[in-house]
Design a protein around this motif. Sequence first.
Motif, PDB file in Angstrom:
ATOM      1  N   LYS A  91       0.831  -1.212   0.000  1.00  0.00           N
ATOM      2  CA  LYS A  91       0.000   0.000   0.000  1.00  0.00           C
ATOM      3  C   LYS A  91       0.864   1.260   0.000  1.00  0.00           C
ATOM      4  N   LEU A  92       1.854   1.301   0.896  1.00  0.00           N
ATOM      5  CA  LEU A  92       2.629   2.525   1.053  1.00  0.00           C
ATOM      6  C   LEU A  92       3.609   2.749  -0.086  1.00  0.00           C
ATOM      7  N   VAL A 125      -5.825  -1.449   5.154  1.00  0.00           N
ATOM      8  CA  VAL A 125      -4.725  -1.756   4.236  1.00  0.00           C
ATOM      9  C   VAL A 125      -5.240  -2.022   2.825  1.00  0.00           C
ATOM     10  N   CYS A 126      -6.414  -2.624   2.694  1.00  0.00           N
ATOM     11  CA  CYS A 126      -7.007  -2.888   1.374  1.00  0.00           C
ATOM     12  C   CYS A 126      -8.261  -2.033   1.189  1.00  0.00           C
ATOM     13  N   VAL A 157      -5.454  -5.411  -2.549  1.00  0.00           N
ATOM     14  CA  VAL A 157      -6.886  -5.671  -2.407  1.00  0.00           C
ATOM     15  C   VAL A 157      -7.050  -7.048  -1.777  1.00  0.00           C
ATOM     16  N   CYS A 158      -8.267  -7.353  -1.312  1.00  0.00           N
ATOM     17  CA  CYS A 158      -8.507  -8.620  -0.620  1.00  0.00           C
ATOM     18  C   CYS A 158      -9.823  -9.229  -1.076  1.00  0.00           C
ATOM     19  N   VAL A 159      -9.783 -10.545  -1.348  1.00  0.00           N
ATOM     20  CA  VAL A 159     -10.975 -11.329  -1.642  1.00  0.00           C
ATOM     21  C   VAL A 159     -11.065 -12.435  -0.600  1.00  0.00           C
ATOM     22  N   VAL A 160     -12.194 -12.524   0.093  1.00  0.00           N
ATOM     23  CA  VAL A 160     -12.412 -13.559   1.106  1.00  0.00           C
ATOM     24  C   VAL A 160     -13.293 -14.646   0.498  1.00  0.00           C
ATOM     25  N   LEU A 161     -12.811 -15.888   0.569  1.00  0.00           N
ATOM     26  CA  LEU A 161     -13.535 -17.027   0.013  1.00  0.00           C
ATOM     27  C   LEU A 161     -13.859 -18.017   1.127  1.00  0.00           C
TER      28      LEU A 161
END
Length: 586
Positions: A91-92, A125-126, A157-161
Amino acid sequence: MAERTAADLVVERLRAWRVPRAFGYPGEAIAPVVAALDRAGGDPEFVPARHEETASFMATGHAKFTGEMGVCLATQGPSAVQLLNGLYDAKLDSKPVVAIVGEDVAGPLGGAHQEIGLSRLFADVCNQFVHYARSAGQVPTLLDQAFRTAAATRSPVCVVLPRAVQEAAVPDLQSHAAGVITATPGEPLARVLPHEVDLAAAAQLLETGSRVAVVVGQGARDAADEVLALADRLGAGVASSLLGKPVLDERLPFHAGVLGEVGTRAAAELMGGCDRLLLVGTNNPWTGYLPMPGQVRTVQIDIDGRRIGSRYPVDVPLVGDAAETLRALLSRLPDRPNPRWRATVENSVDRWRRELADQAAAPAEPVNPRLVLQELSTRMPRTGSVAVDVGSVIYWYARHLELPPGVNAQLCGTLGSMGCALPYAVAAKLAAPDEPVLALVGDGAMQLNGLAELITVANHWSRWRDPRLVVLVLNNRDQSGTGGGRQPVHDPARRRPDVPYAGWARLLGLHGVRVDRPELVGAAWDEALAADRPCVVEAVVDARVPLSPPEPAFADLRGVFADGDAARRVREQVDRQLSVAAEDLV
């Protein structure tokens, strides 16, 4: 034939987005995706790390070294928490990374084993994209949106499954069922150029200056030719941010080196003397080393308009791609070099380089860490990558290691988290197994993450066409957190437990060299770079060697430029101060 599941769709989408590998640590909640990756036969490859934190650093390192998308996997609870450090690094430093996190909560939510609110955990963060998949049919679209968002915003980015979704059979995706949106992969990166009126204003501002300075950051990575053409046209001196160090050939006589606390006196002098400043793709946090506000007129180029003016006052903002924006500027700038200013900058750079050589040659007990990097500098491979950790090693890297053109170097620049270099090096080596890779770490970072990730190196190296992955460990046993001679280090309570780093490498079937005499440093590098397998160079160095951050605007080059007698007086003053500093060091 086995029924296709949503986990298989994950693999297909990774393949469609040309993801070569995903880094992670397996666990029950992400097991179906890991199993699907195993069935994929290495396309894409699953690379298990020794810890989730290092897996996220590997994904970010992959993005940094290749310019591609990084991908990391983790399971729920504490495993997901461990991803945060590497994701904040992405991110930074503005790198695209996709985190795919599994969740397996069988009972009602709230207090289940290893249950953590993942949406809230990743919300900062995402912040551009955190989404759950609620059905197997949503998985392809959700992943496509995640990849597009990461690419467009240059962020994690984040995807939760949920595990039940991963294991679910795939529906007919042509049915356009409710909640399912068909999508195809592609990176929506537009061509970005500033407005004509802004380009004209920037050209006028720069051409009316007599002492131009250029500072390049990582955003100028693909614009080295354009930066040099502009610098020559205006007779400018150049410096770089820490992240921008690999952009330009550091052997150029008018390259003043890295600007900032870890940087050079020549770069500070350049800032003290210029009357025009061009910032190209840099978000350097050491703003105290830039010219005093009001001293100069400033142009800033950045692809992200949110960053322009966020660190330093800007007269003309140029939102655009660095290379194309510089080419547009060049077409508007007359050829008006200032040879006196360029000569002044080159004299400052030459003095600094002589000072560096003297610093590296100064005695220390047992080995001067500056000497270790100086000896490497003369032996650097012409191609490959360098991963740098956090600590005193950054100071010696920034000043004493001269990167050949074409050698990429990366570090955890803005977050400044220890333990990144070994994961970075693994990612760089897997991306380019036919090129050498060096990791520069301190003993603290090596104990934090490096010792464990050497196991990953030992597991992979036999498949590399060029086996050279050389890890330098600067072993000074100082755990005070200050280093650089700011406090005495003889107190046993502040001594880090010693570890046989080279011996640990040999135990894993790698090569190891331990050096504790200055006259053997060069030979140690020769042995490591000629080894037929990865090697750890353990250099026992003196923690009392001072870091010596440069003074902002140490010598005002405006006075040097204006008057030959003033130049001699400043040089005499600098020489006297350097003599005193050398006596203190001895």
